[in-house]
Design a protein around this motif. Sequence first.
Motif, mmCIF file in Angstrom:
data_model
loop_
_atom_site.group_PDB
_atom_site.id
_atom_site.type_symbol
_atom_site.label_atom_id
_atom_site.label_comp_id
_atom_site.label_asym_id
_atom_site.label_seq_id
_atom_site.Cartn_x
_atom_site.Cartn_y
_atom_site.Cartn_z
ATOM 1 N N THR A 429 20.421 7.885 90.340
ATOM 2 C CA THR A 429 20.619 8.999 89.363
ATOM 3 C C THR A 429 22.062 9.112 88.850
ATOM 4 N N PHE A 430 22.226 9.772 87.786
ATOM 5 C CA PHE A 430 23.572 9.929 87.197
ATOM 6 C C PHE A 430 24.554 10.590 88.165
ATOM 7 N N MET A 431 24.113 11.643 88.878
ATOM 8 C CA MET A 431 25.014 12.376 89.762
ATOM 9 C C MET A 431 25.379 11.575 90.997
ATOM 10 N N CYS A 432 24.651 10.522 91.283
ATOM 11 C CA CYS A 432 25.010 9.652 92.393
ATOM 12 C C CYS A 432 26.076 8.643 91.955
ATOM 13 N N TYR A 433 25.924 8.099 90.710
ATOM 14 C CA TYR A 433 26.905 7.148 90.187
ATOM 15 C C TYR A 433 26.907 7.260 88.670
ATOM 16 N N PRO A 434 27.893 7.926 88.108
ATOM 17 C CA PRO A 434 27.867 8.261 86.680
ATOM 18 C C PRO A 434 28.330 7.136 85.756
ATOM 19 N N PHE A 435 28.631 5.942 86.301
ATOM 20 C CA PHE A 435 29.221 4.890 85.472
ATOM 21 C C PHE A 435 28.228 3.791 85.095
ATOM 22 N N ARG A 436 26.941 4.061 85.254
ATOM 23 C CA ARG A 436 25.947 3.060 84.854
ATOM 24 C C ARG A 436 25.969 2.869 83.336
ATOM 25 N N GLU A 437 26.005 1.620 82.921
ATOM 26 C CA GLU A 437 26.103 1.330 81.491
ATOM 27 C C GLU A 437 24.803 1.593 80.744
ATOM 28 N N ASP A 438 23.663 1.594 81.478
ATOM 29 C CA ASP A 438 22.385 1.792 80.811
ATOM 30 C C ASP A 438 21.974 3.264 80.737
ATOM 31 N N VAL A 459 28.913 18.386 76.605
ATOM 32 C CA VAL A 459 28.529 17.561 77.759
ATOM 33 C C VAL A 459 28.498 16.089 77.365
ATOM 34 N N GLU A 460 27.973 15.823 76.162
ATOM 35 C CA GLU A 460 27.908 14.446 75.661
ATOM 36 C C GLU A 460 29.295 13.820 75.608
ATOM 37 N N ASP A 461 30.235 14.548 75.009
ATOM 38 C CA ASP A 461 31.610 14.042 74.894
ATOM 39 C C ASP A 461 32.211 13.764 76.271
ATOM 40 N N GLU A 462 31.976 14.680 77.211
ATOM 41 C CA GLU A 462 32.563 14.512 78.544
ATOM 42 C C GLU A 462 31.966 13.314 79.277
ATOM 43 N N ILE A 463 30.654 13.081 79.090
ATOM 44 C CA ILE A 463 30.025 11.924 79.736
ATOM 45 C C ILE A 463 30.631 10.625 79.201
ATOM 46 N N LEU A 464 30.777 10.545 77.872
ATOM 47 C CA LEU A 464 31.348 9.338 77.271
ATOM 48 C C LEU A 464 32.799 9.144 77.722
ATOM 49 N N THR A 465 33.561 10.247 77.779
ATOM 50 C CA THR A 465 34.952 10.163 78.238
ATOM 51 C C THR A 465 35.013 9.719 79.694
ATOM 52 N N LEU A 466 34.126 10.297 80.510
ATOM 53 C CA LEU A 466 34.108 9.976 81.940
ATOM 54 C C LEU A 466 33.775 8.515 82.179
ATOM 55 N N GLN A 467 32.777 7.986 81.449
ATOM 56 C CA GLN A 467 32.365 6.596 81.658
ATOM 57 C C GLN A 467 33.438 5.598 81.235
ATOM 58 N N ALA A 468 34.350 6.042 80.396
ATOM 59 C CA ALA A 468 35.427 5.147 79.949
ATOM 60 C C ALA A 468 36.695 5.318 80.782
ATOM 61 N N ILE A 470 38.859 4.521 83.507
ATOM 62 C CA ILE A 470 39.000 3.420 84.461
ATOM 63 C C ILE A 470 39.475 3.916 85.827
ATOM 64 N N GLU A 471 40.417 4.846 85.814
ATOM 65 C CA GLU A 471 40.970 5.342 87.085
ATOM 66 C C GLU A 471 39.894 6.045 87.915
ATOM 67 N N LEU A 472 39.106 6.913 87.269
ATOM 68 C CA LEU A 472 38.049 7.612 87.996
ATOM 69 C C LEU A 472 36.975 6.647 88.497
ATOM 70 N N LYS A 473 36.668 5.639 87.684
ATOM 71 C CA LYS A 473 35.661 4.661 88.072
ATOM 72 C C LYS A 473 36.093 3.903 89.324
ATOM 73 N N SER A 474 37.378 3.632 89.427
ATOM 74 C CA SER A 474 37.888 2.905 90.595
ATOM 75 C C SER A 474 37.862 3.762 91.853
ATOM 76 N N ARG A 475 37.751 5.077 91.679
ATOM 77 C CA ARG A 475 37.769 5.981 92.839
ATOM 78 C C ARG A 475 36.415 6.664 93.029
ATOM 79 N N ALA A 476 35.359 6.061 92.522
ATOM 80 C CA ALA A 476 34.024 6.680 92.547
ATOM 81 C C ALA A 476 33.391 6.569 93.930
#
Length: 560
Positions: A429-438, A459-468, A470-476
């Motif tokens: 699910t998204f809340m488990c790992y929000p960086f899925r590309e699909d 919410v849409e804008d924040e999801i797109l910002t979050l997925q891009a 890099i720093e947060l993705k490395s600390r997920a």
Amino acid sequence: MTFSKCVCLICQSAIAIPKKRNVERHFRTIHGKYDTDFPLKSELRKRKVKELKSQLSGQQSFFTQTSKAKVATEASFRVSHIIVKNKKSFQDGEMVKEAFVEAADSLFRDFKNKAEILSSIKALQLSRCTVTRRCEAMAEDLTQQLWTDIRDCDCFSLQMDESTDVSDTAQMCIFIRMVFSDITTKEELLTLLPMKEQTRREDIFQSFKNFVEKTQLPVYKLMSITTDGAPAMVGRLNGFIAKCRQDDDFPDFLNYHCIIHQQALCAKMLNRKEIMDVAMKIACSNRARSLQRRLFRAHLEKADCDHSELLLHTDVRWLSRGKFLQRFRELCPEIKEFFRVAAGHAEYTQLNDGQWLLDWAFLTDLTNMLNDLNLELQGKDKTVINMISSVNAFKRKMKHLSSKLQRHDLANFQNLASELEMQGKAFATFMCYPFREDAEVDSLASQIATLFHLNSSGVEDEILTLQADIELKSRAHGQFWNLLTEVKYPNIRKCATSLTALFGSTYLCESAFSHMKIIKSKYRSTMTDEHLEVCLRLAVSSYCPDYASLTDSIQCKSSE
């Protein structure tokens, strides 16, 4: 001299710098007449000095006794806390003290200060009334800590369930999960509401409403309520949840049917009556008559079995089904042999029916898997995300095992494989790992916005910002959602906080009822509702009483 200061025996004044000339100056200036009234080296002088020393010792001993009494009082708080956490009676304090004295007599036999140690133990105040008062004070302290956290938290959720105690009083148990600004959580017993009369939906609501008004519970912070799904709780028009929604004081909250209850209800569909009926008849026939039970035990002992008898199963405690079937299967050879040699037993042809035995082995394996899932769903600090992930993983596991069965792969069905071997057959699910590309951002944003009343485009804008990012993705990993700032991700952070607050089950209530059955047993059936809540709070709370503050708040006395 005390604490590096000279104290005058006559006027009790302290001289800051302990030097001979300073002492002499003080004596000659303040007490010059003493040389005349009590001449140096005279008997009169000696008697006066002895009298002054005695007075000082008396004053010092008073403070020493006060200090000892204070230590004894704090110790009595600590011992009382241990007694109640272990769900023992208030009067067990006297037994603990007696055991302590007896043990100390042996443990400290060769200690030079044995008499002083025994004296300190005997000074402990552990009478029934004292332990009762100590527990009331500690429970009040824990309650104050709880309400401080309730005021400080960002939001909270409730789980509630009802059960009757040994005196047939209905007790409504309510637990609270608080989420704070750093997205950490605390789970605590909020209250235990005794319901003396009926437990209809309006009675439950009115009792809870009275508690909210009396305590000024900030219900505007409420995110969700989790119940057991009974009609009185979730009735569409007049259930407790419906009445809360109709009340203007309550916000628009979520409500959940306990996931563990749902899983248990689904598991009951796996009945296999033709297997359970035979197994239950055999077990009950052995357990119902004392002679048969003794003979079967003796038979198992002769056969050098690991188990001494069969287990029983009840539908109320459905988890017992897996253990019952497993034990029955392990003892099946001994059961058949016992039936062969013992007289007066009905014949059960199913025990020699290959297909029936295979069905039984399969049911045993599957029931054990359901039991494992149920146990995984239990425990403290379980969020909805954790529990749904466990259920989804189980569903995927079942699909996978189904395909393995079609390929005759029985690696996960040990009992079935064993039975086949004995019969000689091969066989998140998204809340488990929000960086899925699909991830479908539009659909995801719409769901989050609808569920938590947020702005969909934000919410849409924040999801797109979050997925891009890099720093947060490395600390997920770990406390990931705490990394999101309130300024940059207000909507998603609110979503994470809300989800963290949700109870997925009523496990804490069910666990508390188990404690309650021990605390208010048939031997303590006259316990008041107030003392029941006190004992339950001390038994289940994660807070620690402030012993020092509690000790300072009362007049300390040693036990006589």
